[in-house]
Scaffold this motif. Structure first.
Motif, short mmCIF file in Angstrom:
data_model
loop_
_atom_site.label_atom_id
_atom_site.label_comp_id
_atom_site.label_asym_id
_atom_site.label_seq_id
_atom_site.Cartn_x
_atom_site.Cartn_y
_atom_site.Cartn_z
N MET A 1 35.85 40.46 38.16
CA MET A 1 37.16 39.85 38.23
C MET A 1 38.19 40.90 38.62
SD MET A 1 39.01 37.79 35.21
CE MET A 1 40.30 36.69 35.58
N GLN A 2 38.96 40.59 39.64
CA GLN A 2 39.92 41.54 40.17
C GLN A 2 41.31 41.28 39.59
OE1 GLN A 2 41.08 41.32 44.41
NE2 GLN A 2 40.13 43.35 44.56
N GLY A 3 41.96 42.35 39.13
CA GLY A 3 43.29 42.23 38.57
C GLY A 3 44.36 42.44 39.63
N ARG A 4 45.59 42.38 39.18
CA ARG A 4 46.74 42.50 40.08
C ARG A 4 46.80 43.84 40.80
NH1 ARG A 4 52.53 41.36 37.57
NH2 ARG A 4 53.39 43.17 38.58
N SER A 6 44.31 46.02 41.24
CA SER A 6 43.14 46.14 42.11
C SER A 6 43.38 45.40 43.43
CB SER A 6 41.90 45.59 41.41
OG SER A 6 40.76 45.77 42.23
N SER A 18 36.82 47.97 40.56
CA SER A 18 37.34 47.28 39.39
C SER A 18 36.26 47.25 38.31
CB SER A 18 37.77 45.86 39.75
OG SER A 18 38.20 45.19 38.57
N GLY A 20 36.94 45.56 35.47
CA GLY A 20 37.33 44.41 34.65
C GLY A 20 38.51 44.71 33.74
N GLU A 27 43.76 46.05 32.66
CA GLU A 27 42.88 46.26 33.81
C GLU A 27 42.34 47.69 33.81
OE1 GLU A 27 43.01 45.42 38.62
OE2 GLU A 27 44.89 45.49 37.50
#
Length: 158
Positions: A1-4, A6, A18, A20, A27
């Protein structure tokens, strides 16, 4: 899952991985040692103006060493500052990571402690020397394969 963050790094062609999110939803990103200094400067310019902490750990006996940075974006009028955790892994044989002292001065003693306990050399750190152990100490006490000296034998020898 990619965060803001990333997603922003990908958009700007900045290489990372990433990892997670931690249990608090922060993040976590992995940066290669050779990319760390330039990405640190970019993160500072992007607004991560506060280094909350830096620490290091031994991932596994005979394995990699990790240097961990917790960065915060502090802005006026923002109740919940944005945070990110950066992990930089290095091989245990001659571990070298660029120092970010010239980006966040607060990392000074923290990088020195990581050097002292795990033997990670922080390139371009202005005062990289032992901070907890005596200068004469041999080895890196927090490495999982560290063998502590037998103080009873040392005492008996005197």
């Amino acid at each position: 899952m990619q965060g803001r963050l990333s997603a922003w790094l990908v958009k700007h062609g900045l290489i990372h991985r990433s990892l997670g999110f931690d249990y608090q939803g922060i993040e976590t990103l992995q940066i290669k040692p050779e990319d760390w200094h330039s990405i640190a400067v970019i993160l500072y310019i992007y607004g991560y103006n506060y280094l909350r902490s830096q620490c290091a750990y031994d991932v596994a006996p005979g394995g990699l060493l990790a240097s961990v940075y917790h960065l915060t974006r502090i802005e006026y009028g923002v109740d919940q500052p944005e945070e990110v955790c950066i992990k930089v892994f290095s091989p245990r044989k001659n571990p070298r990571i660029p120092s970010v002292f010239w980006v966040w001065k607060s990392v000074d003693f923290q990088e020195r402690e990581s050097f002292d306990m795990l033997g990670i050399s922080y390139d371009n750190h202005p005062r990289l020397k032992r901070i907890l152990m005596p200068e004469s100490w041999i080895g890196w006490p927090l490495r999982k394969d560290y063998i502590a000296p037998n103080f009873y034998e040392i005492q008996d020898a005197h």
